[in-house]
Enzyme design. Structure first.
Site, mmCIF file in Angstrom:
data_model
loop_
_atom_site.group_PDB
_atom_site.id
_atom_site.type_symbol
_atom_site.label_atom_id
_atom_site.label_comp_id
_atom_site.label_asym_id
_atom_site.label_seq_id
_atom_site.Cartn_x
_atom_site.Cartn_y
_atom_site.Cartn_z
ATOM 1 C CB ILE A 1 -1.003 -0.009 1.179
ATOM 2 C CG1 ILE A 1 -1.969 -1.205 1.056
ATOM 3 C CG2 ILE A 1 -1.794 1.302 1.256
ATOM 4 C CD1 ILE A 1 -2.795 -1.269 -0.231
ATOM 5 C CB CYS B 1 -9.127 -3.012 0.316
ATOM 6 S SG CYS B 1 -8.781 -4.685 0.891
#
Length: 337
Positions: free
Chosen positions: A14, A154
């Site tokens: 990420i 997510c």
């Protein structure tokens, strides 16, 4: 308003993708990266080459010295400090810090970044006590006095906008979610020890692995109306990116599947454009690699049993879509100051 200056703590999946999003944004400037476990030259290599998202081609990336990267002509300060309270973010000019190590996910630990001069911290993971915001759902509840926030997970970013549209239009009585989820870095390449989650220790590339997820329950935190009405689980499958949510709900207001599709399509073209997508083509998971939207509704994949009981399917690039939302949340926070 000048450029929003950000720092990234933890240059993993990420962290690196948030950096890519930032570097392609005209209103955001990446000024610093901290990772104590990788050298500057290795950081450059990992940023430049990506198995899923391809080679970085937007600007040259060079090493100026052991503490500075040059992205194009722009210097990015590199730190290699283990303790977050020792990272001199202010020195590099970083006002917003993306906490993407996966380690400092509660308020107390994330607050360490404020000691080094960061003004705000965005945790790129769910948090047990930091307020969670999902773009398109509840970011309007953010107020400028909040210094530490979570961008949720997510999966929550995929599920919550979809649940919001359904609840706003038809009322959700209760629901169950399953996410069929791509492999992530915490899994094992071959069978290995995993004392807290025995199944999770099995080879990621050779198994469908049932797992827990807090994503559905977290929807109740960002949409209080749905608190206690949704829960869910996950299947980890042998793909490297892109996941899919299956949301099965009972709705209060009877509606045909066509009416539900129409409500989602309308949201995708209106207020939630860029957050929710709508597709009617016969697509598969790899077709969504690099899709920056949080939740792409697959009109053909869903099915209704009757006018009150329906299964909805939504895809998400769990890496790229989420990383875009991290930057979007920072933009929203900066506007609110």
């Amino acid at each position: 308003m000048g450029k929003i200056k950000i720092g990234i703590n933890g240059f993993g999946r990420i962290g690196r993708l948030v950096a890519r999003v930032a570097l392609q944004s005209e209103d955001v400037e990446l000024v610093a990266v901290n990772d104590p476990f990788i050298t500057t030259d290795y950081m450059t290599y990992m940023f430049k080459y990506d198995t899923v998202h391809g080679q970085w081609k937007h600007s040259d990336i060079k090493i100026k010295d052991s503490k500075t990267l040059l992205l194009g002509e722009k210097p990015v300060t590199v730190f290699g400090i283990r303790n977050p309270d020792e990272i001199p973010w202010a020195e590099a000019g970083a006002e917003y810090v993306v906490e993407s190590t996966g380690v400092f996910t509660d308020k107390e630990k994330a607050a360490a970044h404020l000691k080094g001069g960061a003004k705000k911290v965005v945790i790129s993971a769910p948090s047990k006590d930091a307020p969670m915001f999902v773009c398109g759902v509840n970011e309007d509840k953010y107020t400028s006095d909040i210094d530490i926030v979570s961008n949720a997970s997510c999966t929550t970013n995929c599920l919550a906008p979809l649940a919001k549209v359904i609840h706003d239009n038809f009322g959700i009585i209760e629901g169950l979610m399953t996410t069929v989820h791509a492999i992530t870095a915490t899994q094992k390449t071959v069978d290995g020890p995993s004392s807290k989650d025995w199944r999770g220790g099995r080879a990621a590339s050779f198994n469908i692995i049932p797992s827990s997820t807090g994503a559905a329950k977290a929807v109740g935190k960002v949409l209080p109306d749905l608190n206690g009405k949704l829960t869910g689980m996950s299947f980890r499958v042998p793909t490297v990116d892109v996941s899919v949510v299956d949301l099965t709900v009972r709705i209060e207001k009877a509606a045909s599947y066509d009416a539900i599709k129409s409500a989602i399509k309308s949201a995708s073209e209106g207020k939630l454009k860029g957050i929710i997508g709508y597709v009617e083509e016969d697509l598969v998971s790899t077709d969504f690699v690099g899709d920056s939207r949080s939740s792409i509704f697959d009109a053909k994949a869903g099915i209704a049993l009757n006018d009150n009981f329906v299964k909805l399917v939504a895809w998400y690039d769990n890496e790229w879509g989420y990383s875009n939302r991290v930057i979007d949340l920072i933009r929203h926070m900066a506007k609110t100051q």
